[in-house]
Design an enzyme around this catalytic site. Structure first.
Site, mmCIF file in Angstrom:
data_model
loop_
_atom_site.group_PDB
_atom_site.id
_atom_site.type_symbol
_atom_site.label_atom_id
_atom_site.label_comp_id
_atom_site.label_asym_id
_atom_site.label_seq_id
_atom_site.Cartn_x
_atom_site.Cartn_y
_atom_site.Cartn_z
ATOM 1 N N SER A 120 9.749 22.683 37.401
ATOM 2 C CA SER A 120 11.107 22.173 37.612
ATOM 3 C C SER A 120 11.871 23.039 38.599
ATOM 4 O O SER A 120 11.661 24.257 38.678
ATOM 5 C CB SER A 120 11.828 22.189 36.262
ATOM 6 O OG SER A 120 13.209 22.014 36.433
ATOM 7 N N TYR B 118 14.365 26.573 27.758
ATOM 8 C CA TYR B 118 13.611 25.508 28.441
ATOM 9 C C TYR B 118 13.161 25.991 29.823
ATOM 10 O O TYR B 118 11.982 25.923 30.177
ATOM 11 C CB TYR B 118 14.472 24.241 28.583
ATOM 12 C CG TYR B 118 13.988 23.311 29.655
ATOM 13 C CD1 TYR B 118 12.901 22.480 29.437
ATOM 14 C CD2 TYR B 118 14.596 23.287 30.925
ATOM 15 C CE1 TYR B 118 12.431 21.650 30.446
ATOM 16 C CE2 TYR B 118 14.128 22.463 31.926
ATOM 17 C CZ TYR B 118 13.052 21.645 31.681
ATOM 18 O OH TYR B 118 12.579 20.834 32.679
ATOM 19 N N LYS C 151 9.274 26.986 31.602
ATOM 20 C CA LYS C 151 8.712 26.533 32.884
ATOM 21 C C LYS C 151 8.261 27.732 33.712
ATOM 22 O O LYS C 151 7.179 27.741 34.289
ATOM 23 C CB LYS C 151 9.736 25.691 33.663
ATOM 24 C CG LYS C 151 10.057 24.351 33.022
ATOM 25 C CD LYS C 151 8.848 23.439 32.968
ATOM 26 C CE LYS C 151 9.104 22.140 32.217
ATOM 27 N NZ LYS C 151 7.874 21.400 31.882
HETATM 28 N N1 UFG Z 1 26.755 15.270 35.260
HETATM 29 C C1 UFG Z 1 27.997 14.737 35.062
HETATM 30 N N2 UFG Z 1 28.203 13.985 33.947
HETATM 31 C C2 UFG Z 1 27.220 13.746 33.033
HETATM 32 C C3 UFG Z 1 25.936 14.296 33.257
HETATM 33 C C4 UFG Z 1 25.740 15.066 34.386
HETATM 34 O O1 UFG Z 1 28.916 14.934 35.853
HETATM 35 O O2 UFG Z 1 27.476 13.068 32.031
HETATM 36 C C5 UFG Z 1 26.515 16.062 36.480
HETATM 37 C C6 UFG Z 1 26.100 17.483 36.195
HETATM 38 O O3 UFG Z 1 27.227 18.300 36.036
HETATM 39 C C7 UFG Z 1 25.283 17.799 37.441
HETATM 40 C C8 UFG Z 1 24.675 16.454 37.838
HETATM 41 O O4 UFG Z 1 25.448 15.478 37.190
HETATM 42 O O5 UFG Z 1 26.125 18.208 38.459
HETATM 43 C C9 UFG Z 1 23.247 16.300 37.408
HETATM 44 O O6 UFG Z 1 23.144 16.582 36.020
HETATM 45 P P1 UFG Z 1 21.841 16.253 35.180
HETATM 46 O O7 UFG Z 1 22.088 16.673 33.765
HETATM 47 O O8 UFG Z 1 21.416 14.854 35.410
HETATM 48 O O9 UFG Z 1 20.760 17.157 35.886
HETATM 49 P P2 UFG Z 1 20.715 18.736 36.047
HETATM 50 O O10 UFG Z 1 20.745 19.010 37.514
HETATM 51 O O11 UFG Z 1 21.657 19.449 35.188
HETATM 52 O O12 UFG Z 1 19.315 18.931 35.363
HETATM 53 C C10 UFG Z 1 18.205 19.239 36.035
HETATM 54 C C11 UFG Z 1 16.972 18.629 35.359
HETATM 55 C C12 UFG Z 1 16.682 19.317 34.070
HETATM 56 C C13 UFG Z 1 16.716 20.795 34.280
HETATM 57 C C14 UFG Z 1 18.057 21.210 34.781
HETATM 58 C C15 UFG Z 1 18.191 22.675 34.806
HETATM 59 O O13 UFG Z 1 17.141 17.241 35.127
HETATM 60 O O14 UFG Z 1 15.415 18.952 33.596
HETATM 61 O O15 UFG Z 1 18.194 20.616 36.053
HETATM 62 O O16 UFG Z 1 18.856 23.170 35.868
HETATM 63 F F1 UFG Z 1 16.475 21.450 33.149
#
Ligand code: UFG
Length: 343
Positions: free
Chosen positions: A127, A152, A156
């Site tokens: 990841s 988590y 990884k």
């Molecule tokens: N976000 C929102 N509202 C929501 C959900 C997410 O604004 O309800 C924003 C988050 O703040 C972020 C973006 O959308 O800026 C993406 O968020 P996600 O949760 O979809 O994805 P992440 O980038 O946080 O997650 C990714 C991978 C995970 C990993 C994580 C760790 O999907 O598997 O990065 O950094 F673990």
């Protein structure tokens, strides 16, 4: 010539099911193992509907080494793709031992059994989380990893390190770690997709559930980041493009084209997209209005991360092809399909 056989652990899950489809389409025979801890048999039915082939399926927990040994005893594999893992960042903070046990033990069992049964090739599901709050953007595979901010993420990193150490001293074994950016979307047939349990953590499932009326309002976590529109930047990779990257990696391995025993590839689009852009893109692609509001930043979120994909482009000969608009349309079609199925 007989087909090459690939063991896909976690093959009923989101990335696993899409990869199984692409492997079958590319002429591989696929054996799926899954314990349905975060999936169910409907994804395998979807795979069958799309490809016309029902992959061999064994319900087994990769942490159960004796049960996994029977899988290796009954089948020979040219390669393994190891997806099976827990993936909820917040849950991993609350229940670290559960994550370390599951993600590390299943990985160790798989590589030990591969050694025992002379299976030579493994693709590991890593990841972009390993880059953390990266010092340089876009991140290349050489960008230093940052200390993990969740158990988590740590599983990884630790699995990557274990894989590197194990293949380094083993003449027979080759390993490829694919570092995924943000996988989104669904198969264009809308027969398989992501099935989050409970309230989604990730952005796109939250968007589609809000559009479907299951969630009242999407919260955009922060509009005061130092980015052009104030929301976070991510690299959203279409799930089918991501699945195809696994096929290309497997081809490279079974054809003996790996240049190193352990190789790492970023799997993203190379294009940063903000949360606002994604929301607007979803509305436009599907011709609907989404109920959303700006909320506080989510603890642990990095401001921006996106991939330099040069290595995957040049060495693997892979690149993301699907347009974001099509991906967001597929995500919505999948949500609609699931809602109809549940009626
Ligand atoms: N976000 C929102 N509202 C929501 C959900 C997410 O604004 O309800 C924003 C988050 O703040 C972020 C973006 O959308 O800026 C993406 O968020 P996600 O949760 O979809 O994805 P992440 O980038 O946080 O997650 C990714 C991978 C995970 C990993 C994580 C760790 O999907 O598997 O990065 O950094 F673990």
């Amino acid at each position: 010539m007989s087909k090459k056989r690939v063991l896909v652990t976690g093959g009923a899950g989101y990335i696993g099911s899409h990869t199984t489809v692409e492997l079958i389409n590319a002429g591989y025979e696929v054996i799926v193992v899954d314990n349905f801890s975060n999936s169910d048999a409907s994804s395998l039915e979807g795979v069958k509907k799309i490809t016309g082939v029902a992959p061999t399926f064994v319900e087994v927990d990769c942490c159960d080494k004796e049960a996994m040994r029977r899988v290796f005893e009954d089948n020979s594999f040219d390669a393994v793709i190891h997806f099976a893992a827990y993936k909820a960042v917040g849950e991993s903070v609350a229940q670290p031992a559960k994550y370390y046990r599951n993600n590390l033990l299943s990985f160790i069992n798989v590589v030990e059994l591969m050694k025992e049964y002379h299976c030579k090739n493994i693709v590991f599901s890593s990841s972009a989380t390993v880059y953390g709050d990266a010092e340089e953007l876009p991140v290349t595979e050489r960008t230093p990893r940052k200390p993990a901010t969740s158990p988590y993420g740590n599983t990884k990193q630790m699995s990557e390190d274990m894989l590197r150490d194990i293949v380094t001293v083993d003449d027979e074994l080759r390993g490829i770690a694919l570092r995924y950016f943000n996988p989104i979307g669904a198969h264009p047939s809308a027969l398989i997709g992501e099935l989050p349990r409970g309230v989604p953590n990730n952005l796109v499932p939250y968007i589609t559930q809000t559009a479907a009326g299951i969630r009242e309002c999407l919260s955009i976590f922060g509009d005061d980041y130092p980015t052009p529109d104030g929301s976070c930047l991510r690299d959203y990779i279409d799930i089918v493009d991501l699945a195809r990257a696994h096929v290309v990696a497997i081809n490279r391995m079974v054809e003996g084209r790996c240049e190193e025993r352990y190789e790492i590839f970023n799997v993203g689009t190379g294009t940063p997209v903000s949360v606002f852009e994604l929301v607007k893109g979803f509305e436009k692609a599907n011709n609907l209005k989404l109920n959303y509001k700006v909320a506080a930043r989510r603890p642990g979120d990095v401001t921006a991360v996106w991939a330099d994909t040069t290595r995957a482009n040049e060495v693997l000969g892979w690149r993301a092809e699907r347009k974001l608009e099509d991906t967001l349309r597929a995500a919505w079609q999948w949500e609609c399909y699931v809602r109809n199925r549940e009626k």
